[in-house]
Design a protein around this motif. Sequence first.
Motif, mmCIF file in Angstrom:
data_model
loop_
_atom_site.group_PDB
_atom_site.id
_atom_site.type_symbol
_atom_site.label_atom_id
_atom_site.label_comp_id
_atom_site.label_asym_id
_atom_site.label_seq_id
_atom_site.Cartn_x
_atom_site.Cartn_y
_atom_site.Cartn_z
ATOM 1 N N LEU A 127 0.833 -1.199 0.000
ATOM 2 C CA LEU A 127 0.000 0.000 0.000
ATOM 3 C C LEU A 127 0.868 1.250 0.000
ATOM 4 C CD1 LEU A 127 -2.984 0.951 0.207
ATOM 5 C CD2 LEU A 127 -2.640 1.054 2.687
ATOM 6 N N ALA A 131 -2.939 3.964 -3.272
ATOM 7 C CA ALA A 131 -2.633 3.121 -4.429
ATOM 8 C C ALA A 131 -1.812 1.917 -3.989
ATOM 9 C CB ALA A 131 -1.871 3.924 -5.489
ATOM 10 N N ALA A 132 -1.693 0.960 -4.891
ATOM 11 C CA ALA A 132 -0.810 -0.180 -4.674
ATOM 12 C C ALA A 132 0.426 0.045 -5.527
ATOM 13 C CB ALA A 132 -1.503 -1.481 -5.077
ATOM 14 N N ARG A 153 2.491 2.609 -9.560
ATOM 15 C CA ARG A 153 1.387 2.772 -8.616
ATOM 16 C C ARG A 153 0.100 2.460 -9.382
ATOM 17 N NH1 ARG A 153 -0.066 7.157 -6.582
ATOM 18 N NH2 ARG A 153 -0.205 6.745 -4.351
ATOM 19 N N LEU A 156 -6.366 0.902 -6.428
ATOM 20 C CA LEU A 156 -6.760 -0.174 -5.522
ATOM 21 C C LEU A 156 -8.009 -0.903 -6.009
ATOM 22 C CD1 LEU A 156 -6.210 1.628 -2.092
ATOM 23 C CD2 LEU A 156 -4.714 -0.054 -3.177
ATOM 24 N N GLY A 162 -4.619 -4.552 -5.397
ATOM 25 C CA GLY A 162 -5.293 -3.426 -4.763
ATOM 26 C C GLY A 162 -6.540 -3.856 -4.005
#
Length: 273
Positions: A127, A131-132, A153, A156, A162
């Motif tokens: 995380l 965003a992931a 990035r 999610l 995400g």
Amino acid sequence: MTRTQKQAEHTGDSSEKQHGRGAGSAVQSVDRAVSVLEILARVGEAGVTEIAEELDVHKSTAFRLLGVLENRGLVAQAKDRGKYYLGAAVLRLAGAAAVRLDISQEGVPVCRELADELGETVNVAVLDDDAAVNIMQARGTASVTAQNWLGRRTPLHATSSGKVLLAHMPPTLREGLLARALPRFTERTITGTSVLRAELEAVVEQGYGVTIEELELELAAVAAPIRAHDGKVIGAISVSGPVYRLNSDRLPELAKRTVAAGAELSRRMGYGF
């Protein structure tokens, strides 16, 4: 000091006030703020006077720097002594950096084995605010021309990793993110909050998340959680590839293997001991 020198100094001060928020001033302020943190890391705690002397600045400047850092939780003040020390936010940042480093190190053999076994691209994501971000990647034999996701990035709500991260967030944080407008990337992107909530509940129940053409057309992925020693989900491991290879017939087996890889990486992170 002569009258001319005073006038020149006054002119300089006025110019500095007018342009104090320029690039040069901003960089200097950042440099001084970092120096404050380094001083406190070295000495443990220090007062405004000590910090001002170390930085070779006026006490008012040191006080302003400390005030900004205190507002962000990076420093705290001992009320009984008036001295400053590193705040809890520094520990949070350090902990996040350590987690990324540990996952990257421990994830290499797990991701490599999974990529070799399945022939697809394997990523580990953590995380990053809303965003992931993919912090490591391994490619299988079938994915030699696949897109490079390392360092990206990703949203999610539209990625398998995400969804895993979003599903395991604290409820208050998750609801805050769901309250925002969710951008649509393809016709299959889930943008309805109620539908997404149901999807996230399924992620928790089944132990993995799936996306099929929700971020990009012809792309499918499945992801499973990575847990720290305390059981907290700190990342997600995913397998991605084209939909003609990651089809409905193959997804259950891919999910099973991804969940197993996530469990192994969680074990390496101390979970289950």
